[in-house]
Design an enzyme around this catalytic site. Structure first.
Site, PDB file in Angstrom:
ATOM      1  N   LYS A   1     -42.232 -29.590   7.259  1.00 55.43           N
ATOM      2  CA  LYS A   1     -41.439 -29.899   8.437  1.00 55.43           C
ATOM      3  C   LYS A   1     -40.115 -30.505   7.971  1.00 55.43           C
ATOM      4  CE  LYS A   1     -41.775 -33.027  12.261  1.00 55.43           C
ATOM      5  NZ  LYS A   1     -42.545 -33.970  13.041  1.00 55.43           N
TER       6      LYS A   1
ATOM      7  N   LYS B   1     -49.839 -42.278   7.170  1.00 51.81           N
ATOM      8  CA  LYS B   1     -48.887 -43.252   6.640  1.00 51.81           C
ATOM      9  C   LYS B   1     -49.553 -44.237   5.694  1.00 51.81           C
ATOM     10  CE  LYS B   1     -45.140 -43.094   9.976  1.00 51.81           C
ATOM     11  NZ  LYS B   1     -44.295 -43.846  10.916  1.00 51.81           N
TER      12      LYS B   1
ATOM     13  N   LYS C   1     -36.088 -36.070   6.368  1.00 50.56           N
ATOM     14  CA  LYS C   1     -35.220 -36.681   5.375  1.00 50.56           C
ATOM     15  C   LYS C   1     -35.989 -36.970   4.077  1.00 50.56           C
ATOM     16  CE  LYS C   1     -31.524 -40.072   5.511  1.00 50.56           C
ATOM     17  NZ  LYS C   1     -31.074 -41.329   6.128  1.00 50.56           N
TER      18      LYS C   1
END
Ligand code: TRP
Length: 329
Positions: free
Chosen positions: A191, A111, A194
């Site tokens: 994967k 991240k 969204k």
């Protein structure tokens, strides 16, 4: 009954990866435990987000979860930020957690790569908040996907650090892995997520889904309908495992290998079977959506119950740590 805890980010609309990968399992096992599910908005704010969208994302997640079959009475579904004890316990855990443990976390590394301009302390501390989520209810069983294993191991470690220093207080929880393998997106490469724009939404209509599935890649080696295909490398075939019974799947597999069935027909069967799962969810969603008032009420009541439990744990924890004023009344 053992305590089960899990959390989900308020992404708003869910996709079939969320459903088959996690939520379906929660729905199935919720009655076997004392179940807590939290919509983790405090985790969600560690990456950039639009503040205008957040309230809707949180409420929509709640309605989605109930529509999927999270039980309105049995399961304690609540909004994380409405139970301040989570943040309180995070601070306490911060002071028993070595920095080095957090530096190893792969999700933090990923991240902070993705959001280079916004590597905030909250993102670094994310796993400690997650540990506090679980341990404030003395959670023992944590159903999660594979990507969360490291955070659950970390949670066990935090419990150990604390217990060792201040006496046995927290259980060492275990991850309950969902058996479904990770669900790939329609691109067949990433994967389902969204942010990758490769999802089949849980509330999409048959026409919308068909538009996406019809255009999705299958076995790349199968160019013409008369070419035999290999179901094992076909993304759509992997989706069949989610919704199609074994017998019908055998026929499809056979049809693919022998070029007796084309990709379009295979996709049609998939969408038909998928809609058998999604239609009732969408209907329930639409019903609940007309009654947001009572949903809000349920979430309020659940947060109240959670605050009560959280308060007990915080009192016990502070007591063990010596942060309890001696002039108690
Ligand atoms: N980090 C989890 C995820 O991204 C969400 C989460 C937050 C969670 N707190 C939790 C999961 C506690 C299990 C237990 O999926």
């Amino acid at each position: 009954m053992k305590v089960l805890f899990s959390g989900i980010q308020p992404t708003g609309a869910l996709h079939i990866g969320n459903y088959f990968g996690a939520i379906k399992n929660w729905v199935k096992i919720q009655f076997d435990y004392r179940t807590f599910i939290s919509i983790v908005d405090y985790h969600a704010i560690t990456i950039p987000y639009d503040k205008k969208e957040m309230p809707e994302r949180v409420m929509d997640m709640a309605i989605n979860l109930f529509a999927c079959g999270i039980d309105l009475e049995k399961t304690n579904l609540f909004i994380q930020s409405e139970v301040p004890g989570h943040a309180d316990l995070t601070w306490i855990f911060n002071s028993v957690t070595p920095m080095g443990e957090l530096e190893r976390m792969t999700q933090f590394k990923d991240k902070s790569q993705q959001h280079k301009k916004n590597v905030n302390v909250g993102l670094f501390d994310y796993p400690v908040l997650q540990a506090a989520d679980i341990l404030i209810y003395k959670g023992e069983v944590v159903p999660v996907g594979e990507d969360q294993i490291q955070h659950i191991e970390f949670t066990r470690e935090v419990a150990r650090y604390f217990n060792k220093r201040f006496g046995k207080t927290f259980p060492e929880c275990e991850a309950l892995l969902t058996k479904t393998p990770r669900i790939m997106g329609l691109d067949g490469e990433n994967k389902m997520s969204k942010s990758k724009n490769n999802i089949i939404g849980l509330l999409e209509t048959e026409a919308e889904i068909w538009k996406k599935v019809g255009a999705a890649k299958t076995d790349p080696a199968r160019i013409k309908k008369t070419d035999p295909g290999n179901p094992l490398v076909c993304n759509i075939y992997s989706y069949h495992k989610l919704v199609t019974g074994e017998e019908e799947r055998e026929e499809i597999s056979e049809g693919c290998r022998t070029a007796g069935m084309g990709c379009v027909d295979c996709k049609k069967i998939f969408v038909k079977n998928l809609m058998k799962v999604l239609n009732p969810i969408r209907e329930k969603y639409e019903n609940l959506k007309m009654n947001t008032h009572s949903i809000r009420e349920i979430l309020n009541n659940n947060a109240e119950k959670c605050r009560h439990i959280a308060k007990q744990t915080i009192l016990e924890t502070k007591d063990k740590m010596g942060i309890n004023p001696v002039w108690k009344l």
